[in-house]
Scaffold this motif. Sequence first.
Motif, PDB file in Angstrom:
ATOM      1  N   SER A 186       0.824  -1.213   0.000  1.00 15.27           N
ATOM      2  CA  SER A 186       0.000   0.000   0.000  1.00 15.27           C
ATOM      3  C   SER A 186       0.857   1.262   0.000  1.00 15.27           C
ATOM      4  O   SER A 186       0.442   2.301  -0.519  1.00 15.27           O
ATOM      5  N   ALA A 189       1.796   1.772  -3.495  1.00 17.66           N
ATOM      6  CA  ALA A 189       0.641   2.330  -4.212  1.00 17.66           C
ATOM      7  C   ALA A 189       0.494   3.831  -3.912  1.00 17.66           C
ATOM      8  O   ALA A 189       0.147   4.616  -4.802  1.00 17.66           O
ATOM      9  N   ARG A 190       0.763   4.206  -2.682  1.00 17.45           N
ATOM     10  CA  ARG A 190       0.737   5.642  -2.336  1.00 17.45           C
ATOM     11  C   ARG A 190       1.799   6.378  -3.148  1.00 17.45           C
ATOM     12  O   ARG A 190       1.573   7.500  -3.620  1.00 17.45           O
ATOM     13  N   SER A 193       0.702   6.705  -6.833  1.00 17.27           N
ATOM     14  CA  SER A 193      -0.319   7.746  -6.940  1.00 17.27           C
ATOM     15  C   SER A 193       0.321   9.134  -6.955  1.00 17.27           C
ATOM     16  O   SER A 193      -0.029   9.989  -7.773  1.00 17.27           O
ATOM     17  N   PHE A 206      -3.732   9.296 -11.067  1.00 17.20           N
ATOM     18  CA  PHE A 206      -3.227   8.716  -9.813  1.00 17.20           C
ATOM     19  C   PHE A 206      -3.686   7.267  -9.655  1.00 17.20           C
ATOM     20  O   PHE A 206      -3.042   6.474  -8.978  1.00 17.20           O
TER      21      PHE A 206
ATOM     22  N   ALA B 191      -5.324   2.605  -1.509  1.00 18.55           N
ATOM     23  CA  ALA B 191      -4.106   3.333  -1.118  1.00 18.55           C
ATOM     24  C   ALA B 191      -3.773   4.443  -2.108  1.00 18.55           C
ATOM     25  O   ALA B 191      -3.318   5.528  -1.716  1.00 18.55           O
ATOM     26  N   ARG B 192      -4.005   4.168  -3.395  1.00 17.80           N
ATOM     27  CA  ARG B 192      -3.807   5.238  -4.392  1.00 17.80           C
ATOM     28  C   ARG B 192      -4.767   6.396  -4.101  1.00 17.80           C
ATOM     29  O   ARG B 192      -4.388   7.577  -4.164  1.00 17.80           O
ATOM     30  N   HIS B 193      -6.009   6.072  -3.806  1.00 16.10           N
ATOM     31  CA  HIS B 193      -6.996   7.109  -3.470  1.00 16.10           C
ATOM     32  C   HIS B 193      -6.532   7.898  -2.246  1.00 16.10           C
ATOM     33  O   HIS B 193      -6.565   9.126  -2.241  1.00 16.10           O
ATOM     34  N   ALA B 194      -6.145   7.160  -1.206  1.00 14.58           N
ATOM     35  CA  ALA B 194      -5.763   7.801   0.051  1.00 14.58           C
ATOM     36  C   ALA B 194      -4.619   8.786  -0.175  1.00 14.58           C
ATOM     37  O   ALA B 194      -4.647   9.922   0.306  1.00 14.58           O
ATOM     38  N   SER B 195      -3.630   8.322  -0.915  1.00 12.42           N
ATOM     39  CA  SER B 195      -2.475   9.186  -1.200  1.00 12.42           C
ATOM     40  C   SER B 195      -2.907  10.464  -1.910  1.00 12.42           C
ATOM     41  O   SER B 195      -2.474  11.575  -1.561  1.00 12.42           O
ATOM     42  N   GLN B 196      -3.795  10.306  -2.872  1.00 10.00           N
ATOM     43  CA  GLN B 196      -4.245  11.464  -3.650  1.00 10.00           C
ATOM     44  C   GLN B 196      -4.985  12.469  -2.771  1.00 10.00           C
ATOM     45  O   GLN B 196      -4.703  13.674  -2.790  1.00 10.00           O
ATOM     46  N   ARG B 199      -2.714  14.314  -0.289  1.00 14.30           N
ATOM     47  CA  ARG B 199      -1.892  15.367  -0.900  1.00 14.30           C
ATOM     48  C   ARG B 199      -2.742  16.567  -1.291  1.00 14.30           C
ATOM     49  O   ARG B 199      -2.287  17.715  -1.224  1.00 14.30           O
ATOM     50  N   GLY B 205       1.391  11.931   1.097  1.00 15.51           N
ATOM     51  CA  GLY B 205       0.540  10.833   0.639  1.00 15.51           C
ATOM     52  C   GLY B 205       0.625   9.617   1.544  1.00 15.51           C
ATOM     53  O   GLY B 205      -0.184   8.706   1.437  1.00 15.51           O
TER      54      GLY B 205
END
Lengths: 253, 271
Positions: A186, A189-190, A193, A206, B191-196, B199, B205
Amino acid sequence: MKKLKQNNLQTLINNDRRRFLKLSGAAIVGSGLLFMTGCSDDDDGPGFEPNPDVFDLGSGNLGILNYAYALEQLEAAFYTRVLDGGYYAGANANEKQIMLDLYNHEVIHREFFKTAISSVVDASQVLPTLEFDFSSVNFDDRASVLGISKVLEDTGVSAYNGAGQLINVGDAAGLTYLGLAGKIVSVEARHASAIRDLLNPGSMDFAGDDILVGLGGTQKAYDKAQLPPEILAAVIATGFVVTPFTANNLPTE
Amino acid sequence: MNFIKILDILSNKDLLNEKGSRRDSFQQFKTVGKGVALASIPFGLAATSSKTKAATTTMAGAAFQASNIDVLNFALTLEYLEQEFYQLGLDSGVIDPADQTVFSTISKHEDSHVQFLLAALGDDAIDKPNFDFTGTPGGLSLDPFNDYPTFMALAQGFEDTGVRAYKGQAGALANDNTLLTYALQIHSVEARHASQVRRMRGEKGWITRNNNTLPDAFSGIYAGEQNLIQGGVDLAGLFGSAGGDNAVTEAFDEPLTMAEVNAIAGVFIVS
Protein backbone atom coordinates in the motif's frame (compact mmCIF):
# COMPACT_ATOMS: atom_id res chain seq x y z
CA MET A 1 13.96 -20.29 11.17
CA LYS A 2 15.09 -23.88 10.79
CA LYS A 3 11.64 -24.58 9.48
CA LEU A 4 12.14 -22.17 6.62
CA LYS A 5 15.41 -23.80 5.69
CA GLN A 6 13.93 -27.25 5.77
CA ASN A 7 10.94 -26.18 3.76
CA ASN A 8 13.27 -24.59 1.26
CA LEU A 9 15.18 -27.82 0.87
CA GLN A 10 12.04 -29.88 0.52
CA THR A 11 10.70 -27.62 -2.18
CA LEU A 12 14.01 -27.71 -3.97
CA ILE A 13 13.93 -31.48 -3.99
CA ASN A 14 10.40 -31.46 -5.29
CA ASN A 15 11.16 -29.17 -8.16
CA ASP A 16 10.62 -30.78 -11.49
CA ARG A 17 11.32 -30.04 -15.06
CA ARG A 18 7.83 -28.73 -15.69
CA ARG A 19 8.33 -25.95 -13.22
CA PHE A 20 11.64 -25.11 -14.83
CA LEU A 21 10.08 -24.88 -18.25
CA LYS A 22 7.17 -22.86 -16.94
CA LEU A 23 9.47 -20.24 -15.51
CA SER A 24 12.20 -20.38 -18.09
CA GLY A 25 10.93 -17.36 -19.97
CA ALA A 26 12.00 -15.15 -17.11
CA ALA A 27 14.44 -17.41 -15.41
CA ILE A 28 17.53 -15.29 -15.92
CA VAL A 29 17.58 -11.75 -14.69
CA GLY A 30 20.55 -9.54 -15.33
CA SER A 31 22.31 -8.59 -18.48
CA GLY A 32 25.54 -10.26 -17.37
CA LEU A 33 24.28 -13.71 -18.26
CA LEU A 34 23.02 -14.53 -21.71
CA PHE A 35 22.50 -18.26 -21.54
CA MET A 36 20.23 -20.55 -19.62
CA THR A 37 21.39 -22.92 -16.97
CA GLY A 38 21.40 -26.53 -18.08
CA CYS A 39 18.28 -28.60 -18.11
CA SER A 40 18.23 -32.21 -17.03
CA ASP A 41 16.75 -34.83 -19.31
CA ASP A 42 15.39 -36.71 -16.35
CA ASP A 43 11.84 -35.62 -15.61
CA ASP A 44 11.90 -37.22 -12.21
CA GLY A 45 15.06 -35.65 -10.92
CA PRO A 46 15.94 -32.08 -10.15
CA GLY A 47 14.91 -30.03 -13.15
CA PHE A 48 18.12 -28.18 -13.82
CA GLU A 49 21.78 -28.09 -13.07
CA PRO A 50 22.30 -25.16 -10.74
CA ASN A 51 24.94 -22.78 -11.97
CA PRO A 52 27.12 -22.27 -8.90
CA ASP A 53 28.20 -18.87 -10.16
CA VAL A 54 24.69 -17.44 -10.37
CA PHE A 55 22.50 -16.78 -7.37
CA ASP A 56 19.05 -18.35 -7.42
CA LEU A 57 16.32 -16.60 -5.44
CA GLY A 58 15.38 -19.90 -3.86
CA SER A 59 12.09 -21.64 -3.27
CA GLY A 60 9.09 -21.27 -1.00
CA ASN A 61 8.81 -18.24 1.23
CA LEU A 62 12.55 -17.64 1.06
CA GLY A 63 12.28 -17.24 -2.69
CA ILE A 64 9.48 -14.73 -2.34
CA LEU A 65 11.43 -12.73 0.23
CA ASN A 66 14.49 -12.64 -2.01
CA TYR A 67 12.26 -11.66 -4.93
CA ALA A 68 10.90 -8.72 -2.94
CA TYR A 69 14.41 -7.85 -1.83
CA ALA A 70 15.55 -7.73 -5.48
CA LEU A 71 12.74 -5.32 -6.37
CA GLU A 72 13.48 -3.11 -3.37
CA GLN A 73 17.16 -3.07 -4.24
CA LEU A 74 16.26 -1.82 -7.70
CA GLU A 75 13.99 0.91 -6.37
CA ALA A 76 16.42 2.05 -3.69
CA ALA A 77 19.30 2.18 -6.16
CA PHE A 78 17.20 4.23 -8.54
CA TYR A 79 16.22 6.86 -5.95
CA THR A 80 19.81 7.00 -4.70
CA ARG A 81 20.77 8.14 -8.18
CA VAL A 82 17.79 10.51 -8.35
CA LEU A 83 19.00 12.39 -5.28
CA ASP A 84 22.38 12.91 -6.97
CA GLY A 85 20.85 14.21 -10.19
CA GLY A 86 20.04 17.57 -11.67
CA TYR A 87 16.28 17.08 -11.59
CA TYR A 88 16.26 16.68 -7.82
CA ALA A 89 18.67 19.59 -7.32
CA GLY A 90 16.39 21.94 -9.21
CA ALA A 91 13.00 20.55 -8.18
CA ASN A 92 10.52 22.58 -6.17
CA ALA A 93 10.13 21.92 -2.45
CA ASN A 94 7.11 19.65 -2.87
CA GLU A 95 8.71 17.41 -5.46
CA LYS A 96 11.98 17.33 -3.53
CA GLN A 97 10.16 16.13 -0.43
CA ILE A 98 8.36 13.43 -2.38
CA MET A 99 11.55 12.13 -4.00
CA LEU A 100 13.39 12.23 -0.67
CA ASP A 101 10.58 10.34 1.04
CA LEU A 102 10.54 7.72 -1.71
CA TYR A 103 14.29 7.31 -1.36
CA ASN A 104 13.93 6.91 2.41
CA HIS A 105 11.10 4.41 2.16
CA GLU A 106 12.78 2.23 -0.46
CA VAL A 107 16.09 2.20 1.41
CA ILE A 108 14.20 1.17 4.53
CA HIS A 109 12.38 -1.58 2.62
CA ARG A 110 15.67 -2.81 1.15
CA GLU A 111 17.49 -2.90 4.45
CA PHE A 112 14.51 -4.43 6.18
CA PHE A 113 14.45 -7.36 3.75
CA LYS A 114 18.20 -7.83 4.02
CA THR A 115 17.95 -7.99 7.80
CA ALA A 116 14.83 -10.13 7.87
CA ILE A 117 16.11 -12.70 5.36
CA SER A 118 19.54 -12.81 7.00
CA SER A 119 17.92 -13.62 10.30
CA VAL A 120 16.31 -16.82 9.00
CA VAL A 121 18.79 -18.32 6.51
CA ASP A 122 22.52 -18.60 5.93
CA ALA A 123 24.22 -15.67 4.24
CA SER A 124 24.70 -17.84 1.15
CA GLN A 125 20.93 -17.88 0.65
CA VAL A 126 20.46 -14.13 0.89
CA LEU A 127 20.36 -12.34 -2.46
CA PRO A 128 23.67 -10.48 -2.80
CA THR A 129 23.87 -6.75 -3.34
CA LEU A 130 22.97 -6.26 -6.98
CA GLU A 131 24.70 -3.97 -9.42
CA PHE A 132 22.57 -1.71 -11.58
CA ASP A 133 23.14 0.29 -14.73
CA PHE A 134 20.99 3.39 -15.05
CA SER A 135 22.93 4.87 -17.97
CA SER A 136 19.71 4.95 -20.02
CA VAL A 137 18.11 7.36 -17.52
CA ASN A 138 18.71 11.09 -17.65
CA PHE A 139 18.69 12.04 -13.97
CA ASP A 140 18.78 15.72 -14.91
CA ASP A 141 15.46 15.43 -16.70
CA ARG A 142 12.16 15.54 -14.79
CA ALA A 143 10.16 13.53 -17.32
CA SER A 144 12.81 10.83 -17.50
CA VAL A 145 13.06 10.46 -13.72
CA LEU A 146 9.31 10.57 -13.06
CA GLY A 147 8.59 8.25 -15.98
CA ILE A 148 10.90 5.55 -14.62
CA SER A 149 9.67 6.15 -11.08
CA LYS A 150 6.11 5.57 -12.24
CA VAL A 151 7.02 2.27 -13.87
CA LEU A 152 8.95 1.07 -10.83
CA GLU A 153 6.19 1.93 -8.37
CA ASP A 154 3.38 0.51 -10.50
CA THR A 155 5.45 -2.64 -11.02
CA GLY A 156 6.06 -2.91 -7.30
CA VAL A 157 2.34 -2.73 -6.59
CA SER A 158 1.53 -5.43 -9.12
CA ALA A 159 4.42 -7.60 -7.93
CA TYR A 160 3.37 -7.60 -4.27
CA ASN A 161 -0.27 -8.11 -5.20
CA GLY A 162 0.72 -11.14 -7.26
CA ALA A 163 3.13 -12.50 -4.67
CA GLY A 164 0.62 -12.58 -1.81
CA GLN A 165 -0.97 -15.81 -3.05
CA LEU A 166 2.47 -17.44 -3.43
CA ILE A 167 3.34 -17.04 0.23
CA ASN A 168 2.95 -20.31 2.07
CA VAL A 169 0.96 -19.45 5.19
CA GLY A 170 1.32 -23.05 6.35
CA ASP A 171 4.91 -22.13 7.09
CA ALA A 172 5.47 -20.82 10.61
CA ALA A 173 6.17 -17.23 9.57
CA GLY A 174 3.97 -17.26 6.48
CA LEU A 175 1.22 -15.07 7.88
CA THR A 176 3.82 -12.57 9.03
CA TYR A 177 5.27 -12.45 5.52
CA LEU A 178 1.82 -11.99 4.01
CA GLY A 179 1.18 -9.18 6.48
CA LEU A 180 4.45 -7.54 5.55
CA ALA A 181 3.63 -7.70 1.86
CA GLY A 182 0.36 -5.94 2.69
CA LYS A 183 2.11 -3.30 4.77
CA ILE A 184 4.54 -2.51 1.97
CA VAL A 185 2.32 -2.79 -1.10
CA SER A 186 0.00 0.00 0.00
CA VAL A 187 2.97 2.30 0.51
CA GLU A 188 4.16 1.49 -3.01
CA ALA A 189 0.64 2.33 -4.21
CA ARG A 190 0.74 5.64 -2.34
CA HIS A 191 4.04 6.36 -4.11
CA ALA A 192 2.65 5.45 -7.51
CA SER A 193 -0.32 7.75 -6.94
CA ALA A 194 1.94 10.67 -5.98
CA ILE A 195 4.30 10.25 -8.94
CA ARG A 196 1.42 9.90 -11.36
CA ASP A 197 -0.16 13.06 -10.04
CA LEU A 198 3.11 14.94 -10.44
CA LEU A 199 3.12 13.88 -14.08
CA ASN A 200 -0.49 14.88 -14.70
CA PRO A 201 -1.82 16.97 -11.80
CA GLY A 202 -5.50 16.82 -10.94
CA SER A 203 -6.22 14.16 -13.51
CA MET A 204 -7.48 10.63 -12.98
CA ASP A 205 -3.97 9.29 -13.52
CA PHE A 206 -3.23 8.72 -9.81
CA ALA A 207 -5.31 5.57 -10.31
CA GLY A 208 -5.63 5.71 -14.05
CA ASP A 209 -7.31 3.45 -16.55
CA ASP A 210 -3.89 2.98 -18.16
CA ILE A 211 -2.77 0.87 -15.20
CA LEU A 212 -5.93 -0.50 -13.57
CA VAL A 213 -7.92 -3.52 -14.71
CA GLY A 214 -11.51 -4.64 -14.37
CA LEU A 215 -12.53 -7.81 -12.57
CA GLY A 216 -15.41 -9.91 -13.74
CA GLY A 217 -16.61 -7.33 -16.24
CA THR A 218 -16.72 -4.50 -13.72
CA GLN A 219 -15.21 -1.12 -14.48
CA LYS A 220 -11.46 -0.69 -14.12
CA ALA A 221 -10.90 -0.22 -10.39
CA TYR A 222 -8.30 -2.82 -9.45
CA ASP A 223 -4.54 -2.91 -9.49
CA LYS A 224 -2.88 -5.71 -11.39
CA ALA A 225 -1.52 -8.76 -9.59
CA GLN A 226 1.23 -10.16 -11.78
CA LEU A 227 3.27 -13.26 -11.05
CA PRO A 228 7.07 -13.25 -10.80
CA PRO A 229 7.81 -14.42 -14.37
CA GLU A 230 5.88 -11.48 -15.79
CA ILE A 231 7.36 -9.01 -13.32
CA LEU A 232 10.90 -10.26 -13.85
CA ALA A 233 10.46 -10.11 -17.61
CA ALA A 234 9.51 -6.46 -17.19
CA VAL A 235 12.49 -5.89 -14.93
CA ILE A 236 14.79 -7.52 -17.50
CA ALA A 237 13.32 -5.28 -20.15
CA THR A 238 14.44 -2.17 -18.29
CA GLY A 239 18.05 -3.24 -18.74
CA PHE A 240 18.84 -1.86 -15.29
CA VAL A 241 19.90 -5.09 -13.60
CA VAL A 242 23.56 -6.00 -14.24
CA THR A 243 24.18 -8.75 -11.67
CA PRO A 244 22.70 -11.99 -12.97
CA PHE A 245 20.42 -14.08 -10.80
CA THR A 246 17.92 -16.79 -11.50
CA ALA A 247 14.36 -17.40 -10.34
CA ASN A 248 14.09 -21.08 -11.14
CA ASN A 249 12.48 -22.25 -7.93
CA LEU A 250 9.90 -19.64 -6.98
CA PRO A 251 6.49 -21.02 -6.09
CA THR A 252 3.96 -20.86 -8.90
CA GLU A 253 0.79 -21.16 -6.88
CA MET B 1 -14.08 -23.69 -13.73
CA ASN B 2 -17.24 -22.15 -12.46
CA PHE B 3 -15.56 -18.85 -11.89
CA ILE B 4 -15.36 -18.44 -15.64
CA LYS B 5 -19.11 -18.69 -15.68
CA ILE B 6 -19.53 -15.85 -13.25
CA LEU B 7 -17.07 -13.80 -15.27
CA ASP B 8 -19.09 -14.45 -18.39
CA ILE B 9 -22.27 -13.38 -16.71
CA LEU B 10 -20.69 -10.30 -15.23
CA SER B 11 -19.15 -9.45 -18.56
CA ASN B 12 -22.51 -9.41 -20.26
CA LYS B 13 -22.82 -5.81 -21.35
CA ASP B 14 -26.58 -6.05 -21.57
CA LEU B 15 -26.73 -6.71 -17.89
CA LEU B 16 -24.21 -4.11 -16.88
CA ASN B 17 -25.15 -1.34 -19.27
CA GLU B 18 -28.88 -1.73 -19.35
CA LYS B 19 -30.62 1.54 -20.03
CA GLY B 20 -31.96 3.27 -16.99
CA SER B 21 -30.48 4.95 -13.99
CA ARG B 22 -27.37 3.78 -12.27
CA ARG B 23 -29.49 2.72 -9.34
CA ASP B 24 -31.46 0.47 -11.64
CA SER B 25 -28.36 -1.16 -13.01
CA PHE B 26 -27.15 -1.79 -9.50
CA GLN B 27 -30.36 -3.57 -8.73
CA GLN B 28 -29.98 -5.66 -11.83
CA PHE B 29 -26.42 -6.44 -10.96
CA LYS B 30 -27.42 -7.59 -7.56
CA THR B 31 -30.06 -9.83 -9.06
CA VAL B 32 -27.48 -11.35 -11.34
CA GLY B 33 -25.23 -11.93 -8.38
CA LYS B 34 -27.95 -13.77 -6.57
CA GLY B 35 -28.67 -15.89 -9.61
CA VAL B 36 -25.15 -17.22 -9.81
CA ALA B 37 -24.37 -17.43 -6.15
CA LEU B 38 -24.32 -21.17 -6.03
CA ALA B 39 -22.24 -21.41 -9.18
CA SER B 40 -19.49 -19.30 -7.71
CA ILE B 41 -17.87 -22.16 -5.86
CA PRO B 42 -14.33 -21.02 -6.61
CA PHE B 43 -14.88 -18.25 -4.11
CA GLY B 44 -15.21 -21.00 -1.57
CA LEU B 45 -18.47 -19.67 -0.28
CA ALA B 46 -21.21 -21.72 -1.83
CA ALA B 47 -21.42 -24.15 1.05
CA THR B 48 -22.38 -21.32 3.34
CA SER B 49 -25.04 -19.74 1.21
CA SER B 50 -27.84 -18.60 3.44
CA LYS B 51 -29.89 -21.62 2.48
CA THR B 52 -27.36 -24.06 3.85
CA LYS B 53 -25.72 -21.98 6.52
CA ALA B 54 -27.77 -23.36 9.36
CA ALA B 55 -27.05 -26.91 8.34
CA THR B 56 -23.31 -26.43 8.10
CA THR B 57 -22.52 -24.34 11.13
CA THR B 58 -21.60 -27.39 13.12
CA MET B 59 -19.39 -28.88 10.43
CA ALA B 60 -15.66 -28.59 10.73
CA GLY B 61 -14.45 -25.90 8.38
CA ALA B 62 -17.79 -24.11 8.26
CA ALA B 63 -16.46 -21.49 10.58
CA PHE B 64 -13.70 -20.62 8.17
CA GLN B 65 -16.04 -20.47 5.22
CA ALA B 66 -18.48 -18.34 7.12
CA SER B 67 -15.64 -16.08 8.03
CA ASN B 68 -14.88 -15.52 4.34
CA ILE B 69 -18.44 -14.34 3.90
CA ASP B 70 -18.06 -12.15 6.95
CA VAL B 71 -14.89 -10.66 5.51
CA LEU B 72 -16.49 -9.92 2.15
CA ASN B 73 -19.57 -8.40 3.79
CA PHE B 74 -17.30 -6.34 6.00
CA ALA B 75 -15.55 -5.08 2.86
CA LEU B 76 -18.90 -4.51 1.18
CA THR B 77 -20.06 -2.37 4.10
CA LEU B 78 -17.07 -0.09 3.69
CA GLU B 79 -17.50 0.04 -0.07
CA TYR B 80 -21.21 0.85 0.32
CA LEU B 81 -20.21 3.66 2.68
CA GLU B 82 -17.60 5.08 0.31
CA GLN B 83 -19.86 4.70 -2.69
CA GLU B 84 -22.72 6.61 -1.11
CA PHE B 85 -20.41 9.24 0.35
CA TYR B 86 -18.84 10.11 -3.01
CA GLN B 87 -22.13 9.95 -4.88
CA LEU B 88 -23.74 12.35 -2.42
CA GLY B 89 -20.65 14.55 -2.61
CA LEU B 90 -20.77 14.68 -6.39
CA ASP B 91 -24.52 15.35 -6.34
CA SER B 92 -24.25 18.09 -3.71
CA GLY B 93 -21.98 20.41 -5.66
CA VAL B 94 -19.67 20.76 -2.65
CA ILE B 95 -16.64 19.61 -4.63
CA ASP B 96 -14.27 22.22 -6.02
CA PRO B 97 -14.53 22.04 -9.82
CA ALA B 98 -10.75 21.61 -10.01
CA ASP B 99 -11.06 18.40 -7.97
CA GLN B 100 -14.07 17.03 -9.82
CA THR B 101 -12.05 14.60 -11.95
CA VAL B 102 -10.33 13.09 -8.94
CA PHE B 103 -13.52 12.49 -7.00
CA SER B 104 -15.40 11.23 -10.05
CA THR B 105 -12.61 8.72 -10.55
CA ILE B 106 -12.68 7.57 -6.94
CA SER B 107 -16.47 7.35 -7.06
CA LYS B 108 -16.32 5.20 -10.18
CA HIS B 109 -13.90 2.83 -8.49
CA GLU B 110 -16.04 2.46 -5.38
CA ASP B 111 -19.05 1.70 -7.60
CA SER B 112 -17.04 -1.05 -9.23
CA HIS B 113 -15.90 -2.48 -5.90
CA VAL B 114 -19.51 -2.63 -4.69
CA GLN B 115 -20.60 -4.35 -7.89
CA PHE B 116 -17.82 -6.87 -7.65
CA LEU B 117 -18.45 -7.74 -4.01
CA LEU B 118 -22.18 -8.05 -4.61
CA ALA B 119 -21.52 -10.51 -7.39
CA ALA B 120 -19.02 -12.43 -5.31
CA LEU B 121 -21.38 -12.73 -2.36
CA GLY B 122 -24.56 -13.40 -4.27
CA ASP B 123 -27.31 -14.37 -1.84
CA ASP B 124 -25.06 -13.74 1.09
CA ALA B 125 -24.57 -10.06 0.37
CA ILE B 126 -25.87 -7.80 3.10
CA ASP B 127 -28.19 -4.95 2.18
CA LYS B 128 -26.81 -1.46 2.13
CA PRO B 129 -26.91 0.08 5.62
CA ASN B 130 -28.49 3.47 6.23
CA PHE B 131 -25.67 5.97 6.43
CA ASP B 132 -25.62 9.38 8.06
CA PHE B 133 -22.56 11.36 7.07
CA THR B 134 -23.17 14.01 9.68
CA GLY B 135 -21.82 11.44 12.10
CA THR B 136 -24.86 11.76 14.33
CA PRO B 137 -24.76 8.04 15.23
CA GLY B 138 -21.32 8.73 16.69
CA GLY B 139 -22.38 11.91 18.43
CA LEU B 140 -20.90 14.25 15.82
CA SER B 141 -22.52 17.00 13.75
CA LEU B 142 -20.51 17.23 10.56
CA ASP B 143 -21.64 18.92 7.38
CA PRO B 144 -19.57 17.31 4.61
CA PHE B 145 -21.90 18.10 1.73
CA ASN B 146 -21.91 21.83 2.43
CA ASP B 147 -18.42 22.22 3.82
CA TYR B 148 -15.67 21.16 1.43
CA PRO B 149 -12.84 20.84 3.99
CA THR B 150 -15.05 18.43 5.94
CA PHE B 151 -15.81 16.47 2.80
CA MET B 152 -12.09 16.22 2.03
CA ALA B 153 -11.27 15.20 5.59
CA LEU B 154 -13.86 12.42 5.58
CA ALA B 155 -12.69 11.25 2.17
CA GLN B 156 -9.18 10.91 3.53
CA GLY B 157 -10.44 9.14 6.61
CA PHE B 158 -12.50 6.65 4.63
CA GLU B 159 -9.66 5.87 2.23
CA ASP B 160 -7.02 5.45 4.92
CA THR B 161 -9.46 3.31 6.90
CA GLY B 162 -10.19 1.22 3.81
CA VAL B 163 -6.50 0.52 3.28
CA ARG B 164 -6.10 -0.62 6.87
CA ALA B 165 -9.31 -2.63 6.80
CA TYR B 166 -8.40 -4.71 3.74
CA LYS B 167 -4.87 -5.16 5.07
CA GLY B 168 -6.26 -6.51 8.31
CA GLN B 169 -8.20 -9.23 6.51
CA ALA B 170 -5.38 -10.57 4.32
CA GLY B 171 -4.62 -13.31 6.81
CA ALA B 172 -8.26 -14.35 7.03
CA LEU B 173 -8.37 -14.79 3.26
CA ALA B 174 -4.99 -16.50 3.01
CA ASN B 175 -6.49 -19.94 2.43
CA ASP B 176 -8.32 -18.76 -0.68
CA ASN B 177 -5.76 -17.49 -3.17
CA THR B 178 -8.39 -16.13 -5.54
CA LEU B 179 -10.14 -14.09 -2.89
CA LEU B 180 -6.89 -12.97 -1.33
CA THR B 181 -5.62 -11.65 -4.63
CA TYR B 182 -8.85 -9.81 -5.39
CA ALA B 183 -8.73 -8.20 -1.96
CA LEU B 184 -5.14 -7.11 -2.54
CA GLN B 185 -6.08 -5.66 -5.92
CA ILE B 186 -8.72 -3.50 -4.24
CA HIS B 187 -6.51 -2.70 -1.25
CA SER B 188 -3.79 -0.99 -3.29
CA VAL B 189 -6.33 1.08 -5.22
CA GLU B 190 -7.70 2.38 -1.93
CA ALA B 191 -4.11 3.33 -1.12
CA ARG B 192 -3.81 5.24 -4.39
CA HIS B 193 -7.00 7.11 -3.47
CA ALA B 194 -5.76 7.80 0.05
CA SER B 195 -2.48 9.19 -1.20
CA GLN B 196 -4.24 11.46 -3.65
CA VAL B 197 -6.73 12.90 -1.17
CA ARG B 198 -4.05 13.35 1.49
CA ARG B 199 -1.89 15.37 -0.90
CA MET B 200 -4.88 17.46 -1.97
CA ARG B 201 -5.29 18.31 1.71
CA GLY B 202 -1.67 19.41 1.93
CA GLU B 203 -0.49 16.28 3.70
CA LYS B 204 2.04 13.72 2.59
CA GLY B 205 0.54 10.83 0.64
CA TRP B 206 1.87 8.45 3.30
CA ILE B 207 1.17 8.30 7.02
CA THR B 208 3.77 9.68 9.41
CA ARG B 209 3.56 8.09 12.87
CA ASN B 210 -0.05 8.22 14.08
CA ASN B 211 -0.54 11.83 13.04
CA ASN B 212 -4.21 12.66 12.66
CA THR B 213 -5.35 15.87 10.97
CA LEU B 214 -9.00 14.84 11.05
CA PRO B 215 -11.34 15.65 13.93
CA ASP B 216 -10.19 14.04 17.18
CA ALA B 217 -13.05 11.57 17.00
CA PHE B 218 -11.16 9.85 14.18
CA SER B 219 -7.82 9.30 15.90
CA GLY B 220 -8.57 5.58 15.70
CA ILE B 221 -7.98 5.76 11.95
CA TYR B 222 -4.28 6.34 12.62
CA ALA B 223 -3.84 4.50 15.91
CA GLY B 224 -0.89 2.13 15.75
CA GLU B 225 0.63 3.62 12.59
CA GLN B 226 3.65 4.66 14.68
CA ASN B 227 4.78 1.02 14.85
CA LEU B 228 8.54 0.56 14.40
CA ILE B 229 8.79 -3.23 14.75
CA GLN B 230 8.31 -5.14 11.51
CA GLY B 231 8.46 -8.91 11.20
CA GLY B 232 10.06 -9.06 14.62
CA VAL B 233 12.81 -6.63 13.57
CA ASP B 234 13.03 -3.45 15.66
CA LEU B 235 13.78 -0.70 13.15
CA ALA B 236 13.86 2.14 15.68
CA GLY B 237 16.96 4.28 15.41
CA LEU B 238 18.41 2.40 12.44
CA PHE B 239 17.68 4.88 9.68
CA GLY B 240 19.07 8.19 10.78
CA SER B 241 20.39 8.79 7.26
CA ALA B 242 17.14 7.76 5.59
CA GLY B 243 14.55 9.89 7.32
CA GLY B 244 14.78 8.32 10.77
CA ASP B 245 11.91 6.77 12.66
CA ASN B 246 9.34 9.00 10.97
CA ALA B 247 10.29 7.55 7.60
CA VAL B 248 10.14 4.02 9.02
CA THR B 249 6.54 4.58 10.07
CA GLU B 250 5.77 6.00 6.62
CA ALA B 251 7.36 3.02 4.87
CA PHE B 252 4.96 0.49 6.43
CA ASP B 253 1.18 0.83 6.59
CA GLU B 254 -0.46 -0.96 9.50
CA PRO B 255 -3.60 -3.12 9.60
CA LEU B 256 -6.74 -2.57 11.65
CA THR B 257 -8.93 -5.33 13.02
CA MET B 258 -12.51 -5.74 11.94
CA ALA B 259 -13.70 -4.45 15.32
CA GLU B 260 -11.50 -1.36 15.10
CA VAL B 261 -12.79 -0.57 11.64
CA ASN B 262 -16.40 -1.14 12.65
CA ALA B 263 -15.95 1.33 15.49
CA ILE B 264 -14.80 3.95 12.97
CA ALA B 265 -17.47 3.20 10.37
CA GLY B 266 -20.13 2.98 13.07
CA VAL B 267 -19.99 6.73 13.49
CA PHE B 268 -21.82 6.96 10.15
CA ILE B 269 -24.12 3.95 10.29
CA VAL B 270 -27.70 4.45 11.47
CA SER B 271 -28.79 0.87 10.94
